[in-house]
Design an enzyme around this catalytic site. Sequence first.
Site, PDB file in Angstrom:
ATOM      1  N   SER A 240      17.155  59.459  30.781  1.00 27.37           N
ATOM      2  CA  SER A 240      15.972  59.239  29.746  1.00 27.37           C
ATOM      3  C   SER A 240      15.259  60.487  29.368  1.00 27.37           C
ATOM      4  CB  SER A 240      14.843  58.220  30.773  1.00 27.37           C
ATOM      5  OG  SER A 240      14.172  59.209  31.621  1.00 27.37           O
ATOM      6  N   LYS A 241      14.377  60.172  28.391  1.00 28.43           N
ATOM      7  CA  LYS A 241      13.622  61.321  27.709  1.00 28.43           C
ATOM      8  C   LYS A 241      12.990  62.143  29.007  1.00 28.43           C
ATOM      9  CE  LYS A 241      13.138  60.937  23.028  1.00 28.43           C
ATOM     10  NZ  LYS A 241      12.513  59.971  22.383  1.00 28.43           N
TER      11      LYS A 241
END
Length: 466
Positions: A240-241
């Site tokens: 994920s980011k």
Amino acid sequence: MPNVVTRFAPSPTGFLHIGGARTALYNWLYARHHGGKFLLRIEDTDRARSTEEAITAILSGMQWLGLDWDGDAISQFDNAKRHQEVAEQMLANGSAYKCYATPEETAELRSAAREKGVPFRGDMWRDKIVDGETATKPYSVRIKMPREGETTIEDAVQGSVTVQNSELDDMILLRSDGTPTYMLAVVVDDHDMGVTHAIRGDDHLNNAFRQYQIYAAMGWTAPTFAHIPLIHGPDGKKLSKRHGALGVDAYADMGFVAEAMRNYLLRLGWSHGDDEIISTDQAIDWFNLENVGKGPARFDFDKLDSLNAHYLRQMSSDNLLSLIKNDLEKTVQSPLSEEESTRILRALPAVAERAKRLPDVIEGASLFCNIRPVSLTDKAANTVGGQGPMFNGIATELTALTSWQQDEIKAAIMSFAQARDLKLGKVMQPIRAAVTGGAPSGDLVELLEILGQQEVVARLNDLTEA
Ligand code: GLU
């Protein structure tokens, strides 16, 4: 292996993310290792989702990483005519057929299949006789997938993988508006570009079986596929980011250097014994597909930081200065003078020794600029408080020095301390606080020497009222 041709085929729908960058790197290394070609193809067939900004971000990300491609970047969209031509040939040789289902009908059949829990094959027009009226209607072109037997792919990473052909659908090759699908375009382009090895994320493994059938239908040889496991976060979940699923440009902005990024991405899914630090030349020498890991790699910022620190220490001062110059000038709000550059070049090896990312280098280097009056952290302000008279005395001693070398500077400070019966630290600490303002710094005497007599004395004099 002569004539190796690899390619990186990003869809320009966003930045060059970390997974894409690793795919690009592996293709680049494989081609360079074999003295072959590394091609870049922008998969811009999806007009609605492709943007110029994304293309620019991808190209500049590749350039930043130092992954040079051979020839011009190819636009997949530009090959649309050729994709149509191949679909026509498949119609002619009986490996594809026209499907007259409207998008609505197709959607209905698809959801009906879903409700029944059976796979949707898209084969409603496969064996139908087309009457005169229907033949005038718009149609898409679908592949006639083999129903019997199985397809095995000898994947260079995943090994031998087999699917039953009955699991493959009659996918669309050409939409009713004449535009090719991704599935067709990839195969035609890879064939026409002479790609020998398609190295890509394992999210494409299922596509490979379907694409394989287009090669077979056209009598073409499929490239060797190498599907590399995706990158996961440190917790094993999808990246994920927060984990680092960012564009390469974000890593550049965070102060990672390209050498470290290459080394890190290489190790993120490939190994050479226990080696952690692998230069690009070594990587070209050693890279192979056998040593690509079969399990998902885990992204780890600490590892990236420690590699970055290594490459910062290794870098020549000239190189390092050119990397930080712009941001440093912004930080100190003025262009670097000759004198400042000279000081910084001398200071950089020690500054780099303590740095993990470029902002650390910038912070360390900024001390060597003419930044008077030096701004003080609270702690430094405390340390210098009440020391005005001492700074006055030391400034006088240092002004009297006729040679500005570390030995002389040190001797002057020591004799100043002895004369007043002070512990050396009681003198050094305030001097450090006055000269650096509390910013991280290395050996004090070296710092004073590099800063120069005039600047040091001036910084002390600025605080004689303290
Ligand atoms: N354009 C595809 C993607 O960005 C890659 C296709 C391929 O490598 O075959 O995921």
